[in-house]
Design a protein around this motif. Sequence first.
Motif, PDB file in Angstrom:
ATOM      1  N   LEU A   1       0.746  -1.206  -0.099  1.00  0.00           N
ATOM      2  CA  LEU A   1       0.017  -0.121   0.108  1.00  0.00           C
ATOM      3  C   LEU A   1       0.831   1.091  -0.031  1.00  0.00           C
ATOM      4  CD1 LEU A   1      -2.658  -1.126   2.605  1.00  0.00           C
ATOM      5  CD2 LEU A   1      -2.829  -1.294   0.414  1.00  0.00           C
ATOM      6  N   ILE A   2       0.886   2.009  -0.928  1.00  0.00           N
ATOM      7  CA  ILE A   2       1.869   3.209  -1.178  1.00  0.00           C
ATOM      8  C   ILE A   2       1.271   4.459  -1.432  1.00  0.00           C
ATOM      9  CG2 ILE A   2       3.536   1.621  -1.813  1.00  0.00           C
ATOM     10  CD1 ILE A   2       2.825   2.296  -4.784  1.00  0.00           C
ATOM     11  N   THR A   3       2.140   5.455  -1.217  1.00  0.00           N
ATOM     12  CA  THR A   3       1.712   6.774  -1.367  1.00  0.00           C
ATOM     13  C   THR A   3       2.047   7.112  -2.945  1.00  0.00           C
ATOM     14  OG1 THR A   3       3.907   7.696  -1.016  1.00  0.00           O
ATOM     15  CG2 THR A   3       2.436   7.720   1.062  1.00  0.00           C
ATOM     16  N   PRO A   4       1.700   8.232  -3.603  1.00  0.00           N
ATOM     17  CA  PRO A   4       1.788   8.724  -4.781  1.00  0.00           C
ATOM     18  C   PRO A   4       3.341   8.599  -5.256  1.00  0.00           C
ATOM     19  CG  PRO A   4       0.340  10.322  -3.990  1.00  0.00           C
ATOM     20  CD  PRO A   4       0.598   9.461  -3.037  1.00  0.00           C
ATOM     21  N   ASP A   5       4.233   8.918  -4.077  1.00  0.00           N
ATOM     22  CA  ASP A   5       5.683   8.776  -4.286  1.00  0.00           C
ATOM     23  C   ASP A   5       6.333   7.336  -4.420  1.00  0.00           C
ATOM     24  OD1 ASP A   5       5.712  11.456  -3.945  1.00  0.00           O
ATOM     25  OD2 ASP A   5       6.013  11.561  -1.946  1.00  0.00           O
ATOM     26  N   GLY A   6       5.454   6.365  -3.984  1.00  0.00           N
ATOM     27  CA  GLY A   6       5.858   5.197  -3.961  1.00  0.00           C
ATOM     28  C   GLY A   6       6.303   4.642  -2.246  1.00  0.00           C
ATOM     29  N   ARG A   7       5.972   5.588  -1.613  1.00  0.00           N
ATOM     30  CA  ARG A   7       6.453   5.318  -0.056  1.00  0.00           C
ATOM     31  C   ARG A   7       5.462   4.480   0.660  1.00  0.00           C
ATOM     32  NH1 ARG A   7       6.119   9.197   2.736  1.00  0.00           N
ATOM     33  NH2 ARG A   7       5.408  10.694   1.367  1.00  0.00           N
ATOM     34  N   PRO A   8       5.824   3.750   1.539  1.00  0.00           N
ATOM     35  CA  PRO A   8       4.623   2.781   2.458  1.00  0.00           C
ATOM     36  C   PRO A   8       3.488   4.041   2.811  1.00  0.00           C
ATOM     37  CG  PRO A   8       6.524   2.207   3.028  1.00  0.00           C
ATOM     38  CD  PRO A   8       7.194   3.285   2.321  1.00  0.00           C
TER      39      PRO A   8
END
Lengths: 252, 291
Positions: free
Chosen positions: A29-36
Amino acid sequence: MRQTVRQAMTQQTFITAALTPEQPVPDGLITPDGRPASKRFDVYRNNVVVSLKEALEQGFPAVQSLVGPVFFAAMAGEYLRAHPPKHPVIALYGADFAEFIDNFAPARAIPYLADIARLEYALRQSYHAADSQPVTQSALSDPLLFTRAVRLAPAFAWLPSAYPVTAIHRLATGTCRDGKTVQGGAEDVVITRPAYDPIATAFPAGTGAVLDALASGEALGDAAELAPPRLDLTRFLTTLLSGGAIVAINEI
Amino acid sequence: MLDTSPNDPGTTLPHAAGVGFKPQHFSEISTGDHPVKWLEIHAENYMVEGGRPLAQLRALAERFPISVHGVGLSIGGETRLDPDHLARLKHLVTWLNPASFSEHLAWSTHGSDYFNDLLPLPYTEATLSRVCDHIDEVQDVLGRRMLLENPSSYLAFEESTMDEVEFLRAVVKRTGCGLLLDVNNVFVSANNLRLDAYDYIDRYPHEAVGEIHLGGHDEDEDEMGAPLLIDSHGRETADPVWALYAHTLTKGGTKPTLIEWDTDVPDWPVLAAEAGRAAAMLESLFAEVRS
């Protein structure tokens, strides 16, 4: 390019994490930046718990009033995690909340709390029960009335309590402000629903035996013989009739 | 797939403004002069045997087209649809014969537990095939076309292989269902996933849209300080969402448009004014088309 093909996350993993604040956010499950996604996952954690807590608050206002909002929120949180709804009809959520309270140690200081929950759930069931057409007062003029059986309305119910729960419920929901203390002991609560709003009326303990007899098809006269000594039969019958509790009077 | 003509939007709702029905507004809706031409109800609130809610619904259905909006079918669920719940829905839709039935691209049930929230799913071939199977089943059981609503998203799934518009297009193509385009959800998701809301609307299959939703959202921040919008249905529709709605109307034409306000429900005049704002925009578009 991704180097590995990610395994699909199961919905079990998602919901377990959503219901368990101390669990980490599931991988994938990620943010738009690809971070968790962490705080973003908290939106779901919050929604699931808050929406079910609100359903319990709306369904059990007297219980909440008796224990206060903070205690209620903690108790509701434990209940909804252990007993999530078994169907999406939230109007009927909380059928076993009273039983949960019976076994909820921190609530033991209020011994009548579970019975208040039982009463509130019974009132809610009555509110949503099937409509029915009650018999009129003139049906009482039948000279053979006491040999007849009655059929009770779907919205009619009764429940026993070792406490004066009807008065406690009225005080807790603010529908009665004429006294600060409640006296009395065990009672049987009769729930009737004239038109759309259920009413709880207290009768002496043992009155339920009369209602059980009526529900099983026994004649009014035979059922009346089971009445406890303190039961005012006229008031009892008037409550049933004015509350639309009797939908048919039949020969046996 | 259900046999429907390709241009049938799956609904007979008027191309006018409606609101989500709240019991406290019953009298004013029934008697007043207002811009609200149709009503939406949450299906699950009326899956009971009797009492006041059903009596109110029966009375309203005599005067207004009704849209039944389900929140509990769990169309995006991994497990099979709950046959008991589908039967309850079938019963409601059969006696009420509503102008429209819609549900969500989300899941809310797992095993035998129901979580009372619209939970997200990744967009992959596997989830597409599952969602389509579930929609086929719903449409077969109900004997009518349903509308599927786009969700509000707060996060993305790393495993997704297509975007939401591609996913919805594929669902429409495979199942013949219609779409409920929630413009506020598009705005919320676009902000949260840093997508272009106007591009989303431009690529959307408007020919399949049978209804539009508008509603309010709350503003929060994620742990990095980035704006995080929460779909709350607890206030007026935000101005940028009205602007996106205007753009949607120019792309897809007039559509039945609903104001959703489910928490901190306002007095009737406030809700009616929101519906009036949507009605005025629909009217001006009608006027433009006529001239």
